[in-house]
Structures are given as C-alpha cells and as structure tokens.
Design an enzyme around this catalytic site. Structure first.
Site, mmCIF file in Angstrom:
data_model
loop_
_atom_site.group_PDB
_atom_site.id
_atom_site.type_symbol
_atom_site.label_atom_id
_atom_site.label_comp_id
_atom_site.label_asym_id
_atom_site.label_seq_id
_atom_site.Cartn_x
_atom_site.Cartn_y
_atom_site.Cartn_z
ATOM 1 N N GLN A 103 0.844 -1.193 0.000
ATOM 2 C CA GLN A 103 0.000 0.000 0.000
ATOM 3 C C GLN A 103 0.874 1.236 0.000
ATOM 4 O O GLN A 103 0.385 2.355 -0.120
ATOM 5 C CB GLN A 103 -0.880 0.017 1.251
ATOM 6 C CG GLN A 103 -1.828 -1.154 1.342
ATOM 7 C CD GLN A 103 -2.435 -1.253 2.732
ATOM 8 O OE1 GLN A 103 -3.410 -0.590 3.043
ATOM 9 N NE2 GLN A 103 -1.847 -2.071 3.570
ATOM 10 N N ASP A 106 6.193 4.814 -1.437
ATOM 11 C CA ASP A 106 7.522 5.420 -1.250
ATOM 12 C C ASP A 106 8.624 4.763 -2.060
ATOM 13 O O ASP A 106 9.781 5.159 -1.980
ATOM 14 C CB ASP A 106 7.883 5.378 0.250
ATOM 15 C CG ASP A 106 7.829 3.970 0.847
ATOM 16 O OD1 ASP A 106 8.005 2.979 0.111
ATOM 17 O OD2 ASP A 106 7.601 3.870 2.071
ATOM 18 N N HIS A 121 -1.489 1.285 -4.376
ATOM 19 C CA HIS A 121 -1.871 2.707 -4.356
ATOM 20 C C HIS A 121 -0.973 3.566 -5.232
ATOM 21 O O HIS A 121 -0.975 4.786 -5.098
ATOM 22 C CB HIS A 121 -1.856 3.232 -2.912
ATOM 23 C CG HIS A 121 -2.930 2.632 -2.057
ATOM 24 N ND1 HIS A 121 -2.841 2.535 -0.684
ATOM 25 C CD2 HIS A 121 -4.131 2.089 -2.379
ATOM 26 C CE1 HIS A 121 -3.945 1.961 -0.210
ATOM 27 N NE2 HIS A 121 -4.736 1.673 -1.213
ATOM 28 N N CYS A 132 -2.594 13.868 -21.199
ATOM 29 C CA CYS A 132 -2.253 12.868 -22.229
ATOM 30 C C CYS A 132 -1.934 11.494 -21.643
ATOM 31 O O CYS A 132 -1.770 10.528 -22.389
ATOM 32 C CB CYS A 132 -1.086 13.356 -23.086
ATOM 33 S SG CYS A 132 0.510 13.386 -22.233
ATOM 34 N N GLY A 190 2.816 -4.218 9.140
ATOM 35 C CA GLY A 190 2.718 -2.776 9.382
ATOM 36 C C GLY A 190 1.544 -2.082 8.731
ATOM 37 O O GLY A 190 1.699 -0.990 8.198
ATOM 38 N N ASN A 216 3.185 -6.414 13.518
ATOM 39 C CA ASN A 216 2.755 -5.027 13.716
ATOM 40 C C ASN A 216 3.226 -4.574 15.092
ATOM 41 O O ASN A 216 3.351 -5.374 16.023
ATOM 42 C CB ASN A 216 1.227 -4.894 13.607
ATOM 43 C CG ASN A 216 0.785 -3.453 13.359
ATOM 44 O OD1 ASN A 216 1.213 -2.524 14.046
ATOM 45 N ND2 ASN A 216 -0.075 -3.267 12.373
HETATM 46 P P1 NAD Z 1 -1.700 3.174 8.776
HETATM 47 O O1 NAD Z 1 -1.023 4.494 8.899
HETATM 48 O O2 NAD Z 1 -3.172 3.121 8.798
HETATM 49 O O3 NAD Z 1 -1.151 2.152 9.885
HETATM 50 C C1 NAD Z 1 0.219 1.947 10.111
HETATM 51 C C2 NAD Z 1 0.376 0.663 10.898
HETATM 52 O O4 NAD Z 1 1.770 0.405 11.063
HETATM 53 C C3 NAD Z 1 -0.225 0.720 12.305
HETATM 54 O O5 NAD Z 1 -1.015 -0.446 12.489
HETATM 55 C C4 NAD Z 1 0.997 0.711 13.228
HETATM 56 O O6 NAD Z 1 0.763 0.015 14.446
HETATM 57 C C5 NAD Z 1 2.016 -0.025 12.398
HETATM 58 N N1 NAD Z 1 3.419 0.269 12.690
HETATM 59 C C6 NAD Z 1 3.981 1.445 13.034
HETATM 60 N N2 NAD Z 1 5.315 1.327 13.131
HETATM 61 C C7 NAD Z 1 5.604 0.038 12.847
HETATM 62 C C8 NAD Z 1 6.820 -0.709 12.752
HETATM 63 N N3 NAD Z 1 8.018 -0.157 12.957
HETATM 64 N N4 NAD Z 1 6.740 -2.022 12.418
HETATM 65 C C9 NAD Z 1 5.537 -2.619 12.190
HETATM 66 N N5 NAD Z 1 4.361 -1.960 12.253
HETATM 67 C C10 NAD Z 1 4.390 -0.649 12.565
HETATM 68 O O7 NAD Z 1 -1.081 2.547 7.438
HETATM 69 P P2 NAD Z 1 -1.718 1.685 6.313
HETATM 70 O O8 NAD Z 1 -2.549 0.611 6.900
HETATM 71 O O9 NAD Z 1 -0.609 1.358 5.395
HETATM 72 O O10 NAD Z 1 -2.722 2.680 5.561
HETATM 73 C C11 NAD Z 1 -2.386 4.011 5.311
HETATM 74 C C12 NAD Z 1 -2.405 4.440 3.857
HETATM 75 O O11 NAD Z 1 -1.468 5.505 3.758
HETATM 76 C C13 NAD Z 1 -1.910 3.400 2.909
HETATM 77 O O12 NAD Z 1 -2.688 3.553 1.788
HETATM 78 C C14 NAD Z 1 -0.507 3.826 2.542
HETATM 79 O O13 NAD Z 1 -0.335 3.784 1.143
HETATM 80 C C15 NAD Z 1 -0.440 5.294 2.835
HETATM 81 N N6 NAD Z 1 0.855 5.696 3.442
HETATM 82 C C16 NAD Z 1 1.985 5.302 2.850
HETATM 83 C C17 NAD Z 1 3.185 5.646 3.408
HETATM 84 C C18 NAD Z 1 4.430 5.176 2.715
HETATM 85 O O14 NAD Z 1 4.412 5.018 1.491
HETATM 86 N N7 NAD Z 1 5.499 4.929 3.450
HETATM 87 C C19 NAD Z 1 3.244 6.399 4.583
HETATM 88 C C20 NAD Z 1 2.034 6.817 5.147
HETATM 89 C C21 NAD Z 1 0.838 6.437 4.574
#
Ligand code: NAD
Length: 249
Positions: A103, A106, A121, A132, A190, A216
């Site tokens: 998801q 980055d 995503h 275009c 995560g 997680n």
């Molecule tokens: P979320 O923000 O809803 O949840 C993040 C999850 O990661 C939480 O459950 C948290 O407990 C867990 N977490 C935090 N630190 C951790 C670690 N070190 N190791 C393991 N788990 C850890 O994220 P989501 O469910 O991915 O949904 C959010 C949306 O936002 C997604 O669509 C994503 O694409 C996007 N997003 C992407 C990025 C990125 O590309 N890095 C960053 C922020 C949000």
C-alpha cells in the site's frame, strides 16, 4: 510452548508460495511516518489536499502540501530501505517469496531490490499527465514551488499514486487478488487494516487456505478480527531479520 517467532518460521519453512502485504508501518524505521496514530502525517496536514477534485480546482494549494509531504520528505536522499525491506528482497531472491503487495507509495521495496511489487496505491516516484496520460520518472521532473506540467503537452501532472476519489490501478488490483488466491502463507506487515479496498486482500488469502502471519507494532483490525494465525508484536525492521536468522538454523 512455541514462541510466535518460531511458529512463523515453521509456517514459512513449510510454504513454497509466500506473499507479503505491507503498509505504512513497514517504512517507519526508514524515517517515514504513517498517516494515522502518533506522529501521523494527518495530524499535521489536511487530508483534503489529496482529494482529486481539490487538486484539479485548488491546485496550487494542494501542491504546496504534496510537495512538502511527498517530495521534500519521502524522496529525501536520506530515506533508505530498512532491514525489513532488505529481508523481503532477499526472500524473493531465494525464490519462495513470490511477491510483495504494498500500500506504500515510497518506492522503498524497489530500491531494496524487490522485483515483483504490486503497487496497490501507485508510487510517488512517478508523475502522470492528467491530459495525455504520459508517465515520467521523478528524475525527469523538476520539483519546485510551481505545480509541475507535462513536458509533452503542458497538461497538469499529478503524482502517480492514487488520490482520494480515484480507483485502484487495474493491474495491481488483479495481480494482488491472484497472488492472495494462490499463496500458502501470507505475511501482513505494518498495516492498520483501515484502508479499503486494500484491507480485503488478506481475507482472500485466508479464504483460500493460506496461513496468515502478522507483524505489527500494535494489534490491528486483522488481529482484532482473529484473522492472523500468528501475531508477532514488534517493529518490522527488527522482526523480519530475526525470522530470517531463525530460518537459517
Ligand atoms: P496506517 O497508517 O493506517 O497504519 C500503520 C500501521 O503500522 C499501524 O497499524 C501501526 O501500528 C504499524 N506500525 C507502526 N510502526 C511500525 C513498525 N516499525 N513495524 C511494524 N508496524 C508498525 O497505514 P496503512 O494501513 O498502510 O494505511 C495508510 C495508507 O497511507 C496506505 O494507503 C498507505 O499507502 C499510505 N501511506 C503510505 C506511506 C508510505 O508510502 N510509506 C506512509 C504513510 C501512509
């Protein structure tokens, strides 16, 4: 009593087709905050900036936030894959991890060396022209205070990740469903499980008989729903290398 780590190792040792499903938590140890929860991006910025119609009509305002969050920060040269990303790339090279469904936008799985990555995503490392449809790697677009335009037709460029109000890229969606249907183990890493329709993919794996391992920092909607056969609480950048070490013993 077997530890959860050992249970996960046993599942992986008996699996030939493993799929990883990653969310924002995967990249936290690379220095990218999640959207929600403590230190989350939406505590500081307005999520409306990522509405498609907002970007079309109040482009300059939206671009200010997008540039700061995704381009001053996500693509900062100091942001590198962590040990978790590197471990998944290694498992793919070894042949039994078949794909990563992410998801995240980055690009860190690719940078770590993973080849089969379904970007549910999209990816902030590309731009797409809203006129275009041409796509450009970030290296070809100068990021400034001005909203970027297409070098080909001068149409408005947008980052090639999905904004609120956009559908899931068709290829990534189809391949993610197929991967979940055919794997024998599925590792959820995560992700809070709050974002739909991505959050339905682990259920497809479960319904098709896969064992579910979840890593997680804290329990998620999957943990609460009893989906995970094994839940390992901790940081993915630490847990994945620990599993890797045990797999070699
Ligand atoms: P979320 O923000 O809803 O949840 C993040 C999850 O990661 C939480 O459950 C948290 O407990 C867990 N977490 C935090 N630190 C951790 C670690 N070190 N190791 C393991 N788990 C850890 O994220 P989501 O469910 O991915 O949904 C959010 C949306 O936002 C997604 O669509 C994503 O694409 C996007 N997003 C992407 C990025 C990125 O590309 N890095 C960053 C922020 C949000």
């Amino acid at each position: 009593m077997e530890t959860q780590l050992q249970q996960a190792v046993n599942i992986l040792k008996n699996s030939k087709n493993v799929v990883a499903f990653t969310g924002a938590g995967m990249s936290v140890e690379s220095g990218i905050p999640p959207f929600r929860g403590e230190g989350g991006i939406w505590n500081k910025y307005d999520p409306n900036s990522l509405e498609l119609s907002f970007y079309k009509h109040r482009t300059a305002e939206s671009w200010d936030v997008i540039r700061e969050v995704f381009y001053d920060f996500f693509t900062n040269k100091d942001i590198k894959p962590n040990e978790g990303h590197l471990t998944l790339a290694k498992w793919e090279r070894l042949g039994w991890l078949k794909s990563v469904i992410t998801q995240n936008i980055d690009d860190l799985h690719h940078i770590a060396g993973s080849k089969v990555v379904y970007e549910f995503h999209g990816n902030s490392a590309r731009f797409v022209c809203m006129n275009c449809g041409e796509k450009y790697p970030i290296s070809e677009i100068e990021i400034t205070d001005e909203v970027p335009h297409c070098p080909h037709c001068n149409g408005l460029l947008k980052p090639d990740f999905i904004f609120f109000g956009e559908g899931i890229p068709e290829f990534a969606y189809r391949k993610s469903v197929e991967a979940a249907q055919h794997c024998d183990a599925f590792i959820i890493i995560g992700t809070s499980g709050q974002v739909s329709p991505a959050n339905s993919i682990p259920y497809i794996a479960k319904d098709n008989g896969a064992k579910i391992i979840e890593i997680n920092y804290e329990p998620s909607l999957y943990t609460d729903a009893g989906l995970s056969d094994v839940f390992i609480q901790g940081k993915s950048g630490e847990i994945l290398p620990q599993i890797d070490k045990l797999l070699q013993e």
